[in-house]
Design a protein around this motif. Structure first.
Motif, mmCIF file in Angstrom:
data_model
loop_
_atom_site.group_PDB
_atom_site.id
_atom_site.type_symbol
_atom_site.label_atom_id
_atom_site.label_comp_id
_atom_site.label_asym_id
_atom_site.label_seq_id
_atom_site.Cartn_x
_atom_site.Cartn_y
_atom_site.Cartn_z
ATOM 1 N N LEU A 98 0.822 -1.217 0.000
ATOM 2 C CA LEU A 98 0.000 0.000 0.000
ATOM 3 C C LEU A 98 0.853 1.261 0.000
ATOM 4 C CD1 LEU A 98 -2.709 -0.980 2.663
ATOM 5 C CD2 LEU A 98 -2.759 -1.337 0.185
ATOM 6 N N SER A 99 2.110 1.141 0.382
ATOM 7 C CA SER A 99 2.971 2.314 0.532
ATOM 8 C C SER A 99 3.431 2.835 -0.825
ATOM 9 C CB SER A 99 4.194 1.957 1.390
ATOM 10 O OG SER A 99 5.131 3.025 1.360
ATOM 11 N N PRO A 100 3.206 4.108 -1.110
ATOM 12 C CA PRO A 100 3.681 4.677 -2.376
ATOM 13 C C PRO A 100 5.197 4.865 -2.398
ATOM 14 C CG PRO A 100 2.687 6.388 -1.023
ATOM 15 C CD PRO A 100 2.466 5.090 -0.300
ATOM 16 N N GLY A 160 7.632 -11.985 -16.304
ATOM 17 C CA GLY A 160 8.732 -11.509 -15.472
ATOM 18 C C GLY A 160 8.668 -10.020 -15.203
ATOM 19 N N LEU A 161 7.452 -9.455 -15.169
ATOM 20 C CA LEU A 161 7.259 -8.026 -14.948
ATOM 21 C C LEU A 161 6.533 -7.789 -13.637
ATOM 22 C CD1 LEU A 161 6.033 -7.055 -18.543
ATOM 23 C CD2 LEU A 161 8.341 -6.786 -17.623
ATOM 24 N N ASN A 162 6.825 -6.654 -13.029
ATOM 25 C CA ASN A 162 6.173 -6.310 -11.766
ATOM 26 C C ASN A 162 4.824 -5.650 -12.060
ATOM 27 O OD1 ASN A 162 5.452 -5.636 -9.184
ATOM 28 N ND2 ASN A 162 7.246 -4.361 -8.763
ATOM 29 N N LEU A 163 3.841 -6.467 -12.426
ATOM 30 C CA LEU A 163 2.505 -5.974 -12.735
ATOM 31 C C LEU A 163 1.529 -6.395 -11.645
ATOM 32 C CD1 LEU A 163 2.223 -6.792 -16.561
ATOM 33 C CD2 LEU A 163 2.959 -4.661 -15.497
ATOM 34 N N ASP A 164 0.653 -5.503 -11.289
ATOM 35 C CA ASP A 164 -0.394 -5.803 -10.311
ATOM 36 C C ASP A 164 -1.381 -4.644 -10.328
ATOM 37 O OD1 ASP A 164 -1.837 -7.114 -8.376
ATOM 38 O OD2 ASP A 164 -0.101 -7.496 -7.089
ATOM 39 N N ILE A 165 -2.410 -4.748 -9.554
ATOM 40 C CA ILE A 165 -3.388 -3.654 -9.467
ATOM 41 C C ILE A 165 -3.533 -3.213 -8.008
ATOM 42 C CG2 ILE A 165 -4.658 -4.290 -11.533
ATOM 43 C CD1 ILE A 165 -6.307 -5.027 -8.254
ATOM 44 N N ARG A 166 -3.830 -1.936 -7.815
ATOM 45 C CA ARG A 166 -4.143 -1.401 -6.491
ATOM 46 C C ARG A 166 -5.412 -0.570 -6.623
ATOM 47 N NH1 ARG A 166 -1.406 -4.740 -5.512
ATOM 48 N NH2 ARG A 166 0.711 -4.798 -4.691
ATOM 49 N N HIS A 167 -6.378 -0.899 -5.806
ATOM 50 C CA HIS A 167 -7.682 -0.248 -5.833
ATOM 51 C C HIS A 167 -7.982 0.264 -4.435
ATOM 52 C CE1 HIS A 167 -12.112 -0.039 -5.872
ATOM 53 N NE2 HIS A 167 -12.016 0.108 -7.172
ATOM 54 N N ILE A 168 -8.486 1.488 -4.342
ATOM 55 C CA ILE A 168 -8.643 2.131 -3.035
ATOM 56 C C ILE A 168 -9.484 1.309 -2.062
ATOM 57 C CG2 ILE A 168 -10.556 3.548 -3.933
ATOM 58 C CD1 ILE A 168 -9.777 5.670 -1.863
ATOM 59 N N THR A 169 -10.598 0.738 -2.525
ATOM 60 C CA THR A 169 -11.480 0.000 -1.617
ATOM 61 C C THR A 169 -10.828 -1.299 -1.160
ATOM 62 O OG1 THR A 169 -13.277 0.890 -2.968
ATOM 63 C CG2 THR A 169 -13.872 -0.722 -1.303
ATOM 64 N N PHE A 170 -10.187 -2.000 -2.083
ATOM 65 C CA PHE A 170 -9.479 -3.221 -1.716
ATOM 66 C C PHE A 170 -8.274 -2.896 -0.837
ATOM 67 C CE2 PHE A 170 -11.891 -4.647 -5.342
ATOM 68 C CZ PHE A 170 -12.237 -5.938 -5.004
ATOM 69 N N ALA A 171 -7.669 -1.736 -1.076
ATOM 70 C CA ALA A 171 -6.540 -1.313 -0.247
ATOM 71 C C ALA A 171 -6.966 -1.146 1.203
ATOM 72 C CB ALA A 171 -5.956 -0.009 -0.781
ATOM 73 N N SER A 172 -8.161 -0.588 1.405
ATOM 74 C CA SER A 172 -8.690 -0.412 2.766
ATOM 75 C C SER A 172 -8.896 -1.763 3.439
ATOM 76 C CB SER A 172 -10.013 0.358 2.702
ATOM 77 O OG SER A 172 -10.601 0.439 3.973
ATOM 78 N N GLY A 173 -9.470 -2.723 2.673
ATOM 79 C CA GLY A 173 -9.678 -4.061 3.224
ATOM 80 C C GLY A 173 -8.362 -4.764 3.514
ATOM 81 N N ASN A 174 -7.385 -4.582 2.632
ATOM 82 C CA ASN A 174 -6.079 -5.234 2.833
ATOM 83 C C ASN A 174 -5.348 -4.672 4.052
ATOM 84 O OD1 ASN A 174 -6.446 -6.901 0.641
ATOM 85 N ND2 ASN A 174 -5.253 -5.634 -0.774
ATOM 86 N N LEU A 175 -5.535 -3.386 4.319
ATOM 87 C CA LEU A 175 -4.920 -2.803 5.510
ATOM 88 C C LEU A 175 -5.491 -3.437 6.772
ATOM 89 C CD1 LEU A 175 -3.008 -0.685 6.717
ATOM 90 C CD2 LEU A 175 -4.927 0.921 6.721
ATOM 91 N N ALA A 176 -6.802 -3.668 6.757
ATOM 92 C CA ALA A 176 -7.435 -4.329 7.905
ATOM 93 C C ALA A 176 -6.900 -5.741 8.080
ATOM 94 C CB ALA A 176 -8.948 -4.353 7.704
ATOM 95 N N GLY A 216 -5.090 6.740 0.346
ATOM 96 C CA GLY A 216 -5.508 8.005 -0.269
ATOM 97 C C GLY A 216 -4.851 8.233 -1.619
ATOM 98 N N ILE A 217 -3.552 7.943 -1.701
ATOM 99 C CA ILE A 217 -2.819 8.121 -2.969
ATOM 100 C C ILE A 217 -3.350 7.166 -4.036
ATOM 101 C CG2 ILE A 217 -0.586 7.879 -4.097
ATOM 102 C CD1 ILE A 217 -0.824 10.389 -2.434
ATOM 103 N N ILE A 218 -3.601 5.918 -3.641
ATOM 104 C CA ILE A 218 -4.131 4.930 -4.592
ATOM 105 C C ILE A 218 -5.482 5.387 -5.136
ATOM 106 C CG2 ILE A 218 -5.111 2.592 -4.744
ATOM 107 C CD1 ILE A 218 -2.839 1.737 -2.770
ATOM 108 N N GLY A 219 -6.340 5.871 -4.251
ATOM 109 C CA GLY A 219 -7.644 6.359 -4.689
ATOM 110 C C GLY A 219 -7.522 7.529 -5.647
ATOM 111 N N LEU A 220 -6.588 8.438 -5.334
ATOM 112 C CA LEU A 220 -6.389 9.603 -6.190
ATOM 113 C C LEU A 220 -5.908 9.184 -7.579
ATOM 114 C CD1 LEU A 220 -6.295 12.714 -6.403
ATOM 115 C CD2 LEU A 220 -3.917 12.597 -5.625
ATOM 116 N N VAL A 221 -4.958 8.245 -7.625
ATOM 117 C CA VAL A 221 -4.426 7.780 -8.923
ATOM 118 C C VAL A 221 -5.504 7.013 -9.689
ATOM 119 C CG1 VAL A 221 -2.705 6.315 -10.046
ATOM 120 C CG2 VAL A 221 -2.051 7.742 -8.095
#
Length: 689
Positions: A494-496, A585-601, A624-629
């Motif tokens: 989650l850390s930018p 072999g690439l660093n691909l993934d997704i970050r979504h604000i709502t899932f980020a909140s759940g993952n923090l919990a 917050g940054i993930i949501g903004l992006v």
């Protein structure tokens, strides 16, 4: 020993002419006759087009006037090179769509860019491909003063295209190409898929068939005239031909306009676009048959030469093709997303808090999805297996949110951006270039922003406790902390600063944008193929379930299916990205604000609440940054597409941004809360807060 380098002197046109034509008939034994013309054009072609305002041929013209022998040999060379060269295919085919299959046309043009097709040596296309091969050749040619071109035309002794109408003559080739274009247009316009777009013309004679007949009449008269192979602008046949041409243009425009009523497919769009291009080509070629004064002969002949070079150089232009092919479809897609986006834009306080409640529902489902995803990560399977499981988890979760009427905040930008541009378009039409149009847009933007804000809040504050509750219940029931080994990864991601969260959030934003495109394209396709009517009147459904239930199912399909497909594919995109990244072999993934909140919990519980303050800070800040992006990428792409689909120039961004900033300074709280109203109207006359 000192070595000196001298700058190589550029070979001029005069040098080339002197080298090949100074000795009588030396050019006739040249291995490749085209070599001379290639060198002449290369000597004139500027190296830096941007710095070239005008190309002056004064020295060349003076040289030709003083050296009659060289001029005569040069004239003989050019006439021999161009004698009876076929031009009909350039005029009828070049720079015009040849296939209605969009992807096939794209591949063909890309391939032709890399490895150009070489035509038969008896065609003018072969000569032009060797001599004028650069895309910018028509541009620098237009920088040569027309009076110099006309003088060169006379010095070389070219004859006009009206000298003969015999077979293989320039005029004969010109008329052949026009007839071929007219026949192709007429056939394409009478195809069922095209006729379906213009039911208004169904019981009338096709204007294309009438145009084709009138064109043949004019051509017959031109061919039979003694030593006067042209018509005049006062000819009734000529005037009638342009009236019919105008009717054909109206036919095509009506078909494009009806796309909002009947929907349109890429194939039909390509067919209509091809007819439009052919009509425009004929609009350019028809005046070449007209001679009102003697000087028109020379001017028309030169104009035809320009067009031949331009069409051949631009025949594989990919950018223009993609732009023309996708503009209408993008408009229809954004029209759908604009209508869908209106429900995501709150106005009153009751709508504002209703949005908050639906966002809580969305957060509840996402919280459950977070827990399920961690459980699925424990399944021993391949990367493909995990991609499938994660995709189905996301897909069915997003579909549940949509069907139950809940809100996923980041799904909104792709929809609301189109609604915003629709308002801007209406404001431009109503207020022209006045500042009022931007003021109205700024007020509407404030509505959109606060709707996004409250949806984000609802999603985040519900996803966190639901995820925490879920992992606690599993631990309570099975004495198993499912995040015990993953908590560090869940929080660090989650850390930018300590991860690629911003890049991954941007990827998610792209997928959110694509889901909006899919929704609009499915709705547009279903409209064109009349899926609603097919289901409603399906004999098996009416016989098995009754007419009323069949109609209800058809109505449900029309209202929900595009959204279901859109959410299904969004789940596929988001669930498979990480596995695709592993495969390549690439660093691909997704970050979504709502899932980020759940993952923090989940990370907080997995660590037994031992997260240090900095880790917790970067986790919360990262959400917050993930949501903004997420918002910026999805909204920006959607806004750009909506601007392009409505042909609104990007120069509008600057005054729009200034207007939004002024409104924010005057009423900052209106961007977060429904405070106060002002009398600004948009489509339908509604007041905007």
């Amino acid at each position: 020993m000192a070595v000196s380098f001298t700058k190589k002197k550029k070979v001029t046109t005069i040098d080339v002419l002197t080298d090949y034509f100074d000795n009588n008939k030396r050019w006739e034994v040249t291995i490749d006759p085209l070599e001379i013309l290639v060198k002449i054009v290369a000597s004139i072609r500027p190296k830096n087009l941007k710095k070239t305002n005008e190309i002056d041929l004064t020295d060349l013209l003076l040289f030709l006037k003083k050296n009659k022998s060289i001029t005569n040999q040069f004239s003989s060379y050019l006439k021999g090179l161009l004698f009876e060269k076929k031009i009909s295919r350039i005029l009828s085919d070049a720079a015009i769509l040849q296939d209605v299959d969009f992807l096939f046309e794209v591949k063909k043009r890309i391939y032709a860019k890399v490895l150009p097709y070489q035509h038969e040596t008896d065609t003018l296309e072969f000569v032009l491909n060797q001599v004028f091969y650069a895309d910018y050749d028509p541009i620098w040619l237009s920088k040569i003063p027309i009076n110099q071109i006309e003088e060169l035309y006379e010095l070389v002794g070219f004859t006009s295209l009206y000298e003969s109408a015999e077979q293989n003559s320039v005029l004969s080739e010109l008329m052949m190409s026009m007839s071929l274009i007219a026949q192709r247009m007429s056939g394409r316009a009478l195809e069922s898929d095209v006729l379906k777009m213009v039911p208004e013309y169904f019981h009338f004679e096709s204007p294309f068939a009438a145009f084709e007949k009138e064109l043949l009449l004019i051509q017959d008269k031109i061919k039979t005239k003694d030593n006067k192979h042209f018509t005049t602008s006062e000819s009734l046949y000529y005037k009638q031909l342009f009236i019919l041409h105008k009717q054909c243009e109206e036919y095509v425009e009506k078909a494009f306009q009806n796309s909002s009523k009947f929907g349109i497919t890429l194939r039909v769009n390509q067919s209509l676009l091809r007819i439009r291009q052919q009509l425009y080509r004929l609009k350019i070629l028809i005046p070449l048959l007209v001679v009102d004064v003697e000087t028109d002969k020379k001017k028309n002949s030169i104009r035809l030469a320009y067009k031949l070079i331009k069409y051949n150089c631009t025949r594989n232009n990919l950018r223009t093709f993609v732009k023309e092919s996708t503009q209408l479809l993008s408009y229809e897609i954004t029209q759908h997303t604009a209508k869908t986006g209106e429900k995501y834009i709150t106005q009153s306080r009751s709508e504002y808090f209703k949005m908050f409640n639906t966002a809580l529902g969305g957060g509840l489902i996402v919280g459950i999805l977070c827990v399920i995803k961690v459980l699925l990560s424990k399944v021993e399977t391949s990367d493909f297996g995990h991609a499938f499981l994660y995709s189905m988890n996301y897909s069915f979760g997003f579909i549940a949110i949509y069907v139950l009427g809940f809100t996923l905040a980041t799904k909104q930008p792709a929809m609301t951006a189109s609604a915003l541009v629709k308002v801007l378009e209406d404001e431009i039409k109503e207020n022209g270039n006045s500042n009022q149009k931007h003021q109205g847009f700024a007020v509407f933007f404030a509505r959109v922003f606060r709707s996004q804000f409250i949806a984000f809040v609802g999603n985040v504050i519900m996803a966190f406790p639901i995820s925490l509750l879920g992992i606690w219940l599993i631990d309570l029931a099975f004495h198993y902390n499912i995040a015990e080994t993953k908590w560090n990864t869940l929080v660090t991601d989650l850390s930018p600063v300590h991860s690629m969260a911003i890049f991954h959030a941007a990827i998610a934003g792209c997928f959110l944008f694509l889901s909006g495109i899919i929704s609009g394209s499915v709705a547009n396709r279903d409209k064109h193929y009349q899926i609603y009517q097919r289901i409603k009147e399906h004999p098996f459904l009416k016989r098995s379930f009754g007419k009323e239930k069949a109609e209800k199912f058809a109505h449900w399909y029309e209202k929900k299916w595009a959204g279901i497909i859109s959410n299904f594919w969004l789940g596929i995109f988001m669930g498979s990205t990480a596995s695709i990244g592993v495969f390549f072999g690439l660093n691909l993934d997704i970050r979504h604000i709502t899932f980020a909140s759940g993952n923090l919990a989940l990370g907080l519980y997995g660590s037994n609440y031992t997260l240090d303050n900095w880790m917790l800070f970067w986790g919360i800040f990262g959400i917050g940054i993930i949501g903004l992006v997420n918002f910026m990428v999805s909204f920006g792409l959607s806004l750009g597409l909506a601007f392009r689909s409505r042909a609104i120039p990007l120069s509008e961004f600057k005054p729009i941004s200034a207007s939004i900033w002024r409104h924010f300074k005057s009423k900052p709280f209106s961007f977060f809360f429904p405070i106060g109203t002002i009398e600004v109207h948009h489509e339908g006359g509604d007041k905007l807060p």
